[in-house]
Enzyme design. Structure first.
Site, PDB file in Angstrom:
ATOM      1  N   ASP A 177       0.834  -1.207   0.000  1.00  0.00           N
ATOM      2  CA  ASP A 177       0.000   0.000   0.000  1.00  0.00           C
ATOM      3  C   ASP A 177       0.869   1.258   0.000  1.00  0.00           C
ATOM      4  OD1 ASP A 177      -2.442   1.304  -0.031  1.00  0.00           O
ATOM      5  OD2 ASP A 177      -2.591   1.391   2.150  1.00  0.00           O
ATOM      6  N   GLY A 178       0.271   2.346  -0.487  1.00  0.00           N
ATOM      7  CA  GLY A 178       0.945   3.644  -0.429  1.00  0.00           C
ATOM      8  C   GLY A 178       1.522   4.101  -1.762  1.00  0.00           C
ATOM      9  N   ARG A 234      -0.004   7.631  -2.812  1.00  0.00           N
ATOM     10  CA  ARG A 234       0.527   8.753  -2.027  1.00  0.00           C
ATOM     11  C   ARG A 234       1.969   9.059  -2.442  1.00  0.00           C
ATOM     12  NH1 ARG A 234      -0.892   6.116   3.471  1.00  0.00           N
ATOM     13  NH2 ARG A 234      -1.556   4.473   2.044  1.00  0.00           N
ATOM     14  N   ASN A 246     -11.054  -2.471  -5.250  1.00  0.00           N
ATOM     15  CA  ASN A 246     -10.351  -1.462  -6.043  1.00  0.00           C
ATOM     16  C   ASN A 246     -11.113  -1.073  -7.319  1.00  0.00           C
ATOM     17  OD1 ASN A 246      -7.066  -2.702  -5.078  1.00  0.00           O
ATOM     18  ND2 ASN A 246      -8.153  -0.906  -4.319  1.00  0.00           N
ATOM     19  N   TRP A 247     -12.184  -1.818  -7.651  1.00  0.00           N
ATOM     20  CA  TRP A 247     -13.038  -1.401  -8.777  1.00  0.00           C
ATOM     21  C   TRP A 247     -13.718  -0.071  -8.470  1.00  0.00           C
ATOM     22  CZ3 TRP A 247     -12.531  -3.687 -13.313  1.00  0.00           C
ATOM     23  CH2 TRP A 247     -12.111  -5.019 -13.369  1.00  0.00           C
TER      24      TRP A 247
HETATM   25  C1  IPE Z   1      -5.370  -2.719  -0.370  1.00  0.00           C
HETATM   26  O1  IPE Z   1      -5.066  -1.365  -0.433  1.00  0.00           O
HETATM   27  C2  IPE Z   1      -5.341  -3.328  -1.730  1.00  0.00           C
HETATM   28  C3  IPE Z   1      -4.043  -3.474  -2.366  1.00  0.00           C
HETATM   29  C4  IPE Z   1      -2.889  -3.123  -1.869  1.00  0.00           C
HETATM   30  C5  IPE Z   1      -4.074  -4.101  -3.669  1.00  0.00           C
HETATM   31  P1  IPE Z   1      -6.195  -0.267  -0.536  1.00  0.00           P
HETATM   32  O2  IPE Z   1      -5.494   1.037  -0.615  1.00  0.00           O
HETATM   33  O3  IPE Z   1      -7.118  -0.576  -1.644  1.00  0.00           O
HETATM   34  O4  IPE Z   1      -6.963  -0.415   0.838  1.00  0.00           O
HETATM   35  P2  IPE Z   1      -7.852   0.642   1.618  1.00  0.00           P
HETATM   36  O5  IPE Z   1      -8.819   1.209   0.617  1.00  0.00           O
HETATM   37  O6  IPE Z   1      -6.933   1.681   2.132  1.00  0.00           O
HETATM   38  O7  IPE Z   1      -8.489  -0.141   2.705  1.00  0.00           O
HETATM   39  C1  IPE Z   2      -1.748   0.188  -3.348  1.00  0.00           C
HETATM   40  O1  IPE Z   2      -1.460   1.542  -3.358  1.00  0.00           O
HETATM   41  C2  IPE Z   2      -1.814  -0.373  -4.741  1.00  0.00           C
HETATM   42  C3  IPE Z   2      -3.173  -0.732  -5.179  1.00  0.00           C
HETATM   43  C4  IPE Z   2      -4.268  -0.644  -4.471  1.00  0.00           C
HETATM   44  C5  IPE Z   2      -3.260  -1.232  -6.534  1.00  0.00           C
HETATM   45  P1  IPE Z   2      -2.621   2.615  -3.315  1.00  0.00           P
HETATM   46  O2  IPE Z   2      -3.002   2.973  -4.728  1.00  0.00           O
HETATM   47  O3  IPE Z   2      -3.736   2.176  -2.469  1.00  0.00           O
HETATM   48  O4  IPE Z   2      -1.887   3.836  -2.663  1.00  0.00           O
HETATM   49  P2  IPE Z   2      -2.493   4.863  -1.611  1.00  0.00           P
HETATM   50  O5  IPE Z   2      -2.916   4.052  -0.423  1.00  0.00           O
HETATM   51  O6  IPE Z   2      -3.658   5.522  -2.280  1.00  0.00           O
HETATM   52  O7  IPE Z   2      -1.376   5.783  -1.321  1.00  0.00           O
HETATM   53 MG    MG Z   3      -4.152   2.419  -0.474  1.00  0.00          MG
END
Ligand code: IPE
Ligand code: IPE
Ligand code: MG
Length: 230
Positions: A12-13, A16, A60-61
């Site tokens: 995650d992240g 950002r 994520n959809w």
């Molecule tokens: C979890 O991260 C999914 C992946 C890393 C693929 P998200 O960024 O989607 O999770 P939430 O929305 O912060 O819970």
């Molecule tokens: C995780 O990073 C990757 C996926 C969910 C594909 P994010 O896209 O959730 O990154 P942040 O949490 O918005 O920074």
């Molecule tokens: Mg995220």
């Protein structure tokens, strides 16, 4: 010192990181993807047998179409670009998730990679793609009923066998980068006894030292599984 055999990561992240550095979330996804190769190599070095990576969740959809399209483009790019190297390095690739809503061309690539790498054994890298733990369980229960399973036949082992992760041992460690402390519908059944590590760094910045720190902390953990650890 105990060593883990299976590490699961919520990467995650990215968004950002991309926004901060390039004012572009997608740049974060791109650099996050590059980091996957490095982390796989580190895991092989320290003899991890299974690495599960959360790459796209069923939730994520809910993101803007432009970001989803870019993520799908990146997955294709990653598999095409890295397939030969992964195969040469004896890496077995598996996908877990609901492949129903995945574009056909990507599905073909996924099947091909799984098939071509199925006899490799340096490490098994499992991509959780269009994965959601609740959807996995719903799918398992439907199949249990479709197979006319008797009530007395249902036990933990049988449910395990109906999950996408059948034949894969449960993760010993869960790492989530990005600073949030939640599971976001990842492997809810399989993580029931995992040791949890939440890292205050965005995924593109996660490196070998961070991984070693986690492994070291895990090494001295007293895992009790409900017992007294005497
Ligand atoms: C979890 O991260 C999914 C992946 C890393 C693929 P998200 O960024 O989607 O999770 P939430 O929305 O912060 O819970
Ligand atoms: C995780 O990073 C990757 C996926 C969910 C594909 P994010 O896209 O959730 O990154 P942040 O949490 O918005 O920074
Ligand atoms: Mg995220």
């Amino acid at each position: 010192m105990i060593s883990p055999s299976h590490i699961a990561i919520i990467m995650d992240g990215n968004g950002r990181w991309g926004l901060k550095k390039y004012n572009d979330r997608n740049k974060g996804h791109y650099y996050g993807l590059l980091n996957i190769n490095k982390v796989i190599e580190h895991c092989i070095k320290i003899k991890i047998k299974y690495l599960t990576l959360y790459t796209f969740s069923t939730e994520n959809w809910n993101r803007p179409k432009k970001e989803i399209d870019y993520l799908f483009f990146l997955f294709k790019f990653f598999y095409k670009k890295n397939f030969n190297k992964l195969n040469k390095n004896n890496i077995k690739i598996k996908f877990i998730g609901d492949l129903k809503n995945i574009p056909k061309d990507l599905k073909i690539i996924i099947k091909k990679i799984e098939d071509k790498t199925k006899n490799n054994d340096a490490i098994t890298v499992i991509f959780a793609f269009n994965y959601g733990a609740k959807s996995e369980l719903v799918n398992a229960f439907k199949n249990i009923i479709k197979n006319k399973t008797k009530v007395y036949e249902i036990n933990e082992e049988l449910i395990n066998n109906y999950l996408y992760t059948n034949n894969i041992p449960d993760p010993d460690i869960l790492i989530r980068t990005g600073g949030e402390k939640r599971l976001s519908n990842f492997l809810l059944w399989q993580l029931s006894y995992a040791e949890l590590f939440f890292i205050n760094k965005n995924w593109p910045d996660f490196n070998f030292f961070d991984l070693k720190k986690v492994i070291k902390a895990f090494g001295v953990t007293k895992r009790k599984f409900g017992g007294l650890n005497e």
